[in-house]
Scaffold this motif. Structure first.
Motif, PDB file in Angstrom:
ATOM      1  N   LEU A   1      62.271  32.713  14.420  1.00 32.35           N
ATOM      2  CA  LEU A   1      63.324  32.059  15.214  1.00 32.35           C
ATOM      3  C   LEU A   1      64.377  32.914  16.108  1.00 32.35           C
ATOM      4  O   LEU A   1      64.427  32.714  17.347  1.00 32.35           O
ATOM      5  N   THR A   2      64.850  33.740  15.392  1.00 25.54           N
ATOM      6  CA  THR A   2      65.640  34.792  16.073  1.00 25.54           C
ATOM      7  C   THR A   2      65.179  35.690  17.202  1.00 25.54           C
ATOM      8  O   THR A   2      65.527  35.733  18.266  1.00 25.54           O
ATOM      9  N   ASN A   3      64.030  36.117  16.890  1.00 25.49           N
ATOM     10  CA  ASN A   3      63.267  37.291  17.898  1.00 25.49           C
ATOM     11  C   ASN A   3      62.379  36.377  18.761  1.00 25.49           C
ATOM     12  O   ASN A   3      62.152  37.081  19.940  1.00 25.49           O
ATOM     13  N   HIS A   4      61.924  35.324  18.731  1.00 26.45           N
ATOM     14  CA  HIS A   4      60.997  34.503  19.600  1.00 26.45           C
ATOM     15  C   HIS A   4      61.523  33.325  20.213  1.00 26.45           C
ATOM     16  O   HIS A   4      61.604  33.210  21.576  1.00 26.45           O
ATOM     17  N   ILE A   5      62.057  32.442  19.478  1.00 25.40           N
ATOM     18  CA  ILE A   5      62.456  31.133  20.012  1.00 25.40           C
ATOM     19  C   ILE A   5      63.684  31.236  20.642  1.00 25.40           C
ATOM     20  O   ILE A   5      63.959  30.548  21.651  1.00 25.40           O
ATOM     21  N   ALA A   6      64.668  31.807  19.958  1.00 29.77           N
ATOM     22  CA  ALA A   6      66.146  31.849  20.479  1.00 29.77           C
ATOM     23  C   ALA A   6      66.258  32.455  21.876  1.00 29.77           C
ATOM     24  O   ALA A   6      66.772  31.734  22.914  1.00 29.77           O
ATOM     25  N   PRO A   7      65.494  33.437  22.067  1.00 32.06           N
ATOM     26  CA  PRO A   7      65.367  34.327  23.494  1.00 32.06           C
ATOM     27  C   PRO A   7      64.943  33.166  24.645  1.00 32.06           C
ATOM     28  O   PRO A   7      65.193  33.000  25.637  1.00 32.06           O
ATOM     29  N   LEU A   8      63.842  32.349  24.223  1.00 30.10           N
ATOM     30  CA  LEU A   8      63.153  31.442  25.119  1.00 30.10           C
ATOM     31  C   LEU A   8      64.168  30.449  25.456  1.00 30.10           C
ATOM     32  O   LEU A   8      64.227  29.787  26.385  1.00 30.10           O
ATOM     33  N   LEU A   9      64.866  29.864  24.308  1.00 26.91           N
ATOM     34  CA  LEU A   9      65.660  28.795  24.511  1.00 26.91           C
ATOM     35  C   LEU A   9      66.922  29.166  25.384  1.00 26.91           C
ATOM     36  O   LEU A   9      67.214  28.490  26.393  1.00 26.91           O
ATOM     37  N   ILE A  10      67.530  30.125  25.146  1.00 30.20           N
ATOM     38  CA  ILE A  10      68.769  30.731  25.914  1.00 30.20           C
ATOM     39  C   ILE A  10      68.152  31.186  27.308  1.00 30.20           C
ATOM     40  O   ILE A  10      68.901  30.953  28.400  1.00 30.20           O
ATOM     41  N   THR A  11      67.035  31.543  27.568  1.00 30.77           N
ATOM     42  CA  THR A  11      66.339  31.937  28.866  1.00 30.77           C
ATOM     43  C   THR A  11      66.361  30.502  29.829  1.00 30.77           C
ATOM     44  O   THR A  11      66.477  30.727  30.775  1.00 30.77           O
ATOM     45  N   ALA A  12      65.616  29.514  29.025  1.00 31.09           N
ATOM     46  CA  ALA A  12      65.567  28.469  29.786  1.00 31.09           C
ATOM     47  C   ALA A  12      66.889  27.517  30.157  1.00 31.09           C
ATOM     48  O   ALA A  12      67.229  26.960  31.431  1.00 31.09           O
ATOM     49  N   ILE A  13      67.959  27.637  29.324  1.00 25.76           N
ATOM     50  CA  ILE A  13      69.200  27.376  29.740  1.00 25.76           C
ATOM     51  C   ILE A  13      69.999  27.991  30.722  1.00 25.76           C
ATOM     52  O   ILE A  13      70.292  27.449  31.554  1.00 25.76           O
ATOM     53  N   VAL A  14      69.631  29.589  30.666  1.00 20.98           N
ATOM     54  CA  VAL A  14      70.256  30.164  31.817  1.00 20.98           C
ATOM     55  C   VAL A  14      69.518  29.999  32.912  1.00 20.98           C
ATOM     56  O   VAL A  14      70.461  29.834  33.969  1.00 20.98           O
ATOM     57  N   LYS A  15      68.345  29.734  32.976  1.00 26.22           N
ATOM     58  CA  LYS A  15      67.568  29.512  34.350  1.00 26.22           C
ATOM     59  C   LYS A  15      67.931  28.309  34.741  1.00 26.22           C
ATOM     60  O   LYS A  15      68.043  28.047  36.163  1.00 26.22           O
ATOM     61  N   THR A  16      68.029  27.227  33.974  1.00 25.27           N
ATOM     62  CA  THR A  16      68.641  25.878  34.661  1.00 25.27           C
ATOM     63  C   THR A  16      69.745  25.925  34.962  1.00 25.27           C
ATOM     64  O   THR A  16      70.057  25.419  36.021  1.00 25.27           O
ATOM     65  N   LEU A  17      70.860  26.761  34.457  1.00 24.07           N
ATOM     66  CA  LEU A  17      71.949  26.883  34.924  1.00 24.07           C
ATOM     67  C   LEU A  17      72.002  27.365  36.347  1.00 24.07           C
ATOM     68  O   LEU A  17      72.752  27.182  37.283  1.00 24.07           O
TER      69      LEU A  17
END
Length: 216
Positions: free
Chosen positions: A4-20
């Motif tokens: 979760l920390t190594n793979h899912i969390a970065p993808l989730l945060i990337t999606a949030i930052v790109k949407t922002l």
């Protein structure tokens, strides 16, 4: 948990930052300074100097331009790399406190071989806030490309209680992106004589911030 920390969390945060990023309204000023910096050397390149507190807005303001950036060789740096690679960045790993010289040599090589700009958070990775370290000066010296101070000012942002007073732009905010005058570093500058240049970088960034903050 590690997956979760190594793979899912970065993808989730990337999606949030790109949407922002899609919601922000960027206004680029003094683009002629960027062109001046590119034309001043055979690599068509430069080394961006940005404050650590503005790293998210700075990355978003440069989308579409490939950069090589220096990221600390730490667990926080590992996480940052996982996120920022989705924005097309190349990374070297090191900082003023760990692995900095090797990372700087690698960055120099990439800037010269690929003719892409470098990017350094000049007061990172651990501060003090707005105190410019000499790495950006030495990188510009060794590549013979200019330092290009970049001020990124969100009109509306959340400010965090961290050493850098980290700023996260609020959705739909206007963001002013100011390219300041390129600073050229002599090829024969001794590594112990960087202070006039680090002082100059700090001065122009802080003067520009005083001018533009509240007037964006």
């Amino acid at each position: 948990m590690k997956f979760l920390t190594n793979h899912i969390a970065p993808l989730l945060i990337t999606a949030i930052v790109k949407t922002l990023g899609f919601t922000l309204r960027f206004e680029h000023r003094n683009l002629e300074n960027r062109e001046k910096a590119k034309k001043s050397n055979p690599y068509g390149s430069y080394v961006l100097a940005v404050w650590h507190q503005n790293i998210v807005a700075s990355i978003l303001s440069q989308q579409g331009i490939k950069h090589v950036a220096m990221v600390s060789a730490s667990k926080d740096g590992d996480f940052a790399v996982k996120i920022a690679k989705f924005f097309g960045y190349t990374f070297v790993r090191g900082s003023s406190s760990r692995g900095g010289q090797a990372a700087q040599r690698e960055m120099v090589k990439i800037i010269q071989e690929r003719s892409i700009p470098g990017g350094i958070t000049v007061d990172g990775p651990r501060g003090p806030n707005h105190e410019v370290k000499r790495g950006v000066v030495l990188t510009a010296r060794d590549t013979q490309t200019p330092v290009l101070p970049l001020l990124v000012v969100p009109k509306n942002y959340w400010s965090f209680n961290s050493w850098d007073k980290f700023r996260l732009p609020k959705p739909f905010s206007k963001v002013t992106v100011v390219y300041l005058e390129p600073i050229h570093i002599p090829a024969d500058l001794d590594k112990d004589d960087c202070k006039p240049y680090t002082d100059k970088i700090k001065q122009v960034l802080e003067e520009a911030e005083e001018k533009f903050e509240g007037h964006v």
